[in-house]
Design a protein around this motif. Structure first.
Motif, PDB file in Angstrom:
ATOM      1  N   GLY A 168      -1.109  -2.360  -4.796  1.00 38.26           N
ATOM      2  CA  GLY A 168      -0.978  -2.046  -3.383  1.00 38.26           C
ATOM      3  C   GLY A 168      -1.968  -2.742  -2.494  1.00 38.26           C
ATOM      4  N   THR A 169      -2.812  -3.586  -3.071  1.00 36.32           N
ATOM      5  CA  THR A 169      -3.865  -4.245  -2.299  1.00 36.32           C
ATOM      6  C   THR A 169      -3.588  -5.729  -2.154  1.00 36.32           C
ATOM      7  N   GLU A 194       0.832  -1.205   0.000  1.00 40.90           N
ATOM      8  CA  GLU A 194       0.000   0.000   0.000  1.00 40.90           C
ATOM      9  C   GLU A 194       0.864   1.250   0.000  1.00 40.90           C
ATOM     10  N   LYS A 201      -0.684  -7.858  -3.943  1.00 48.05           N
ATOM     11  CA  LYS A 201       0.635  -7.269  -3.632  1.00 48.05           C
ATOM     12  C   LYS A 201       1.667  -7.599  -4.705  1.00 48.05           C
ATOM     13  N   GLY A 226      -2.560   4.117  -2.865  1.00 44.32           N
ATOM     14  CA  GLY A 226      -2.981   3.094  -1.926  1.00 44.32           C
ATOM     15  C   GLY A 226      -3.527   1.848  -2.583  1.00 44.32           C
ATOM     16  N   GLU A 227      -3.682   1.870  -3.916  1.00 42.45           N
ATOM     17  CA  GLU A 227      -4.273   0.733  -4.617  1.00 42.45           C
ATOM     18  C   GLU A 227      -3.371   0.237  -5.755  1.00 42.45           C
TER      19      GLU A 227
END
Length: 641
Positions: free
Chosen positions: A579-580, A473, A631, A559-560
Motif C-alpha cells: 500500500g506504500t 493505501e 504499490k 495502510g501499508e
C-alpha cells in the motif's frame, strides 16, 4: 441444518451461574467476563441511574466508560434506571457454513448474559451481552408484549476511545445525488479529529470504524450486525470530542428516488429487538480481518436449500465500454466469460434494449454462462412489482440481479433489503447491491446475497482525481474495515488507463481479486486486456475461487502491506499487496503453506509494471525473499507441475 443456526447450550463454567432464590439484584455482577478468551464487557449504573459500559482485553481498557441508553416517545431510558435482574451466563455454539467468506465453516462458542433494568415509570429494557474469542457485543430489547408502536428519538450509545489511539475511518456522506454510498476514502485520524476533505459533504463517520489502541498493542473494530426492518442502519456522529464516538441514525433526507416519509426515527412494535453493537478485538490487525463475529451474531440462514447458489466470477463490460450497450458488446463479454472459464456475465444498464434487439440472455444461457442483470432501486422497492419482476427475470434465464442507487440507510430501506433477499431466493436469484450501505451479517441469513458495493472501488479511476495516488493505501485498509462487514464488489483488475491514470502495478490490481471476498467477482476491463494475458495468468483467472475454505493472515499492516494465505479444496495461494510508494522487503517460510506441493509459481511485475506480468516457477524452499515494488504485489500459486 449446517447453513441454519446450529447452536447448543453448553454447560456453564463454574462460578458463572447466578442463583435467583433470595435474589438481590444490586449484588449481582453486571459483567460478562469470558472463560473462553481475554475479553470482558462490564455494565454499571451511576448514582443518577445512568447506564455505562466498558470493554477490556487482558484487563487493559479497549473502550473506556461509555454511555448506554435510549430516549423514546413515551419513555426515557437514559437516567433514573435501576437493576431488575441479571440472567445466568449461557454458552452457545454457533456452527454454520458461509457461502462467501474467508473461512467456509464457522464454529464459535459465545457467552451470553442479559441485564434487565427499569426506568422511573417501571418500564423495562433489556441489554443483551455477548462475549467471545473475537470480541464483545450488546443490543437493546424492549420485552413488553402489548404490540404498541414505540418510537426512538435518540440513542446515546457511545464508544470512548483513548485520545492517543490511531484510527482508520471513512466519512459518512450526507444525502446527495449518489450518496450516502460508503464510497469515500478511509482516512488516518486520531480520536477527536474532525472530518477533513471528504469526497462529498459529510455528516458523520461510517462503521465499520477501525482503531489501534492500548499503546498500539490492540486493534478494535466498531460495527453492527443483525440490522433488519426494525431499525435503520447507523453511523457515528461527526463530533468525537474527547474520543467519544456516538451512534447516529440515518438522516431524514436519505430518500434518493424512493418513496420514504419524513420521519427518520426508528419505529417498531413491541416486543422489539434491536441490532447488535459489535466490538471486534485482536492483538494483531489480522485478527480483525479474519473475524466472523458479525455473522456469528446475525440470524441463521433462512434458506433450507442452498444447492442452487454458486459463487463464481463474471465478465462485465461497463468498465471498459461504458457507452456501448449494444447486443454485440454484451455478446462479446459472454464469449469472453466462456473463454476464460468464468461462470457468469453481468449485463449492466441498457441490457433490456439489447436483449429485445439481440436476445443476449438466451445467447448467454445457450453457452452455459449464467447472466446477471442491472436494475434500478426504485423499480424494486414496491413488493408486488418486485416479485412480479423477479418471476419474469427467472423465466428468461437470468440468474442474478445487481440493484443500484439505494443511497440510504433509512429503516424502510433496511426492511426492503430483507424482503428483497427473500423474494429473490424464492426465484433462485442471486443478489448484488450497489450504491448501498455496508452489509451487516446478511450473507449468513440470506446466502443468495452474494456481494455489495459500498466501497471506493475501481470505477473511481473515472470519477476521483485523488484515487490513483491513494488506491494502493486504501486497498490495504479495506480488508480490515469494509470487507469485515461482508462481501465486497470491488470490481478488480482494472488495467486500461482511464481519466485518472492508475499508479498501482498490474499484479497489485490482479491481486485485489484474491484479497477481498465477493460471492460473485465482477472483473473489470476489456476482452483485449484478457486476450493479452500470458497463459499462467489466464490459468490463474480460470482456477481462482470466489470463496475460501481457509485463510491465514501472514502480514497485516493497514495502510501499508497485507499478505494472506488462501486455500480452497486443493488450491493453495499466498497473495500480497503493497500500500506504500516504497519498495518493501518480504521474507516468507513457504514450507508451512506448501504441504502436498513440490513447487510454487510466482506472478509479479513484468517489464512494464503497469501493464505486464512475469511468472517464474521454483522448487519449494524454506525461505522465500522478495521485494514488494512500490504499490506492487505478488501471487504465489503452489503446484506440482
Amino acid at each position: 441444518m449446517i447453513n441454519g443456526l446450529m447452536y447448543k447450550v453448553l454447560p456453564v463454567l463454574a462460578g458463572a451461574i447466578f442463583l435467583f432464590s433470595g435474589f438481590d439484584a444490586a449484588s449481582q455482577s453486571m459483567d460478562l467476563s469470558s472463560k473462553l478468551g481475554p475479553n470482558k464487557i462490564t455494565l454499571s449504573l451511576t448514582k443518577n441511574g445512568e447506564l455505562r459500559y466498558r470493554v477490556t482485553r487482558r484487563d487493559k481498557i479497549i473502550i473506556a466508560d461509555s454511555p448506554l441508553g435510549l430516549t423514546c416517545d413515551d419513555q426515557n431510558f437514559t437516567s433514573g434506571l435501576s437493576l431488575v435482574s441479571v440472567s445466568p451466563t449461557e454458552v452457545r455454539r454457533e456452527i454454520y457454513n458461509l457461502t462467501v467468506g474467508n473461512v467456509k465453516t464457522i464454529n464459535h462458542a459465545l457467552e451470553r448474559k442479559s441485564i434487565t433494568v427499569k426506568n422511573r415509570s417501571g418500564a423495562l429494557m433489556i441489554i443483551d451481552l455477548v462475549n467471545g474469542q473475537e470480541g464483545v457485543a450488546f443490543r437493546y430489547r424492549f420485552p413488553d408484549q402489548d404490540k404498541k408502536l414505540r418510537v426512538i428519538n435518540a440513542e446515546i450509545t457511545g464508544f470512548q476511545i483513548e485520545k492517543k489511539a490511531r484510527g482508520w475511518l471513512q466519512p459518512y456522506n450526507k444525502a446527495g445525488k449518489v450518496t450516502p454510498g460508503y464510497e469515500d476514502f478511509y482516512v488516518n485520524i486520531h480520536p477527536g479529529d474532525s472530518i477533513s476533505n471528504p469526497r462529498n459533504p459529510s455528516v458523520g463517520w461510517c462503521m465499520p470504524a477501525l482503531f489501534q489502541v492500548n499503546e498500539k498493542k490492540s486493534w478494535v473494530l466498531l460495527a453492527e450486525s443483525g440490522t433488519d426492518g426494525s431499525f435503520p442502519g447507523c453511523h457515528l456522529q461527526p463530533d468525537s470530542k474527547g474520543g467519544l464516538y456516538k451512534i447516529a441514525f440515518a438522516e431524514k433526507d436519505e430518500k434518493y428516488n424512493l418513496p420514504l416519509g419524513n420521519d427518520n426515527r426508528p419505529t417498531f412494535s413491541l416486543p422489539w429487538t434491536m441490532p447488535w453493537r459489535v466490538i471486534i478485538m485482536g492483538d494483531q490487525a489480522g485478527d480483525i480481518l479474519l473475524s466472523s463475529l458479525i455473522t456469528d451474531l446475525a440470524p441463521a440462514s433462512k434458506l433450507d436449500d442452498t444447492s442452487w447458489i454458486e459463487p463464481g466470477k463474471a465478465t462485465w463490460s461497463w468498465w471498459s465500454h461504458p457507452e456501448d450497450q449494444s447486443p454485440d458488446m454484451y455478446n462479446t463479454f459472454t464469449d469472453l466469460a466462456a473463454s476464460v472459464g468464468f461462470g457468469y456475465t453481468l449485463f449492466d444498464a441498457g441490457w433490456e434494449k439489447a436483449n429485445a434487439e439481440g436476445g443476449i440472455i438466451a445467447k448467454a444461457t445457450a453457452k452455459g454462462i449464467k447472466p446477471m442483470v442491472w436494475a434500478y432501486s426504485a423499480a424494486y422497492f414496491d413488493a408486488e412489482k418486485r416479485r412480479s419482476k423477479f418471476k419474469e427475470l427467472a423465466a428468461m434465464g437470468v440468474k442474478g440481479v445487481k440493484i443500484d442507487f439505494w443511497c440510504s440507510d433509512r429503516q424502510e430501506v433496511m426492511a426492503c433489503f430483507q424482503s428483497l433477499f427473500e423474494d429473490a431466493a424464492n426465484e433462485h436469484l442471486l443478489v448484488n447491491l450497489h450504491g448501498t450501505t455496508v452489509p451487516r451479517g446478511w450473507h449468513r441469513t440470506w446466502p443468495n446475497f452474494m456481494t455489495a458495493e459500498a466501497v471506493l472501488g475501481t470505477e473511481h479511476y473515472f470519477y476521483e482525481a485523488r484515487y490513483p495516488a491513494l488506491a494502493a493505501e486504501q486497498n490495504t485498509v479495506l480488508p480490515f474495515t469494509r470487507n469485515v462487514a461482508g462481501p465486497t464488489d470491488y470490481t478488480p483488475f482494472a488495467l486500461t488507463i482511464r481519466k485518472f491514470p492508475r499508479l498501482n502495478t498490474a499484479i497489485h490490481e490482479l491481486a485485489t481479486a484474491m484479497i477481498y471476498t465477493s460471492g460473485i467477482i465482477n472483473f473489470a476491463d476489456s476482452k483485449e486486456i484478457f486476450d493479452s494475458l500470458p497463459l499462467p495468468v489466464r490459468q490463474l483467472l480460470k482456477d481462482m475461487p470466489a470463496t475460501w475454505d481457509k485463510t491465514e493472515s501472514i502480514v497485516a499492516e493497514p495502510g501499508e502491506q497485507i499478505i494472506l494465505s488462501r486455500q480452497k479444496d486443493r488450491l493453495s495461494y499466498i497473495v500480497g499487496i503493497n500500500g506504500t510508494n516504497k519498495a518493501v522487503p518480504v521474507k516468507l517460510n513457504l514450507v508451512k503453506y506448501a504441504k502436498g506441493f513440490s513447487k510454487f509459481r510466482v506472478i509479479s511485475e513484468g517489464e512494464n509494471p503497469l501493464m505486464s506480468f512475469k511468472t517464474e516457477t521454483y522448487p519449494i524452499t524454506s525461505t522465500w525473499q522478495y521485494v514488494f515494488a512500490p504499490k506492487g504485489g505478488f501471487i504465489i500459486q503452489f503446484t506440482n507441475e
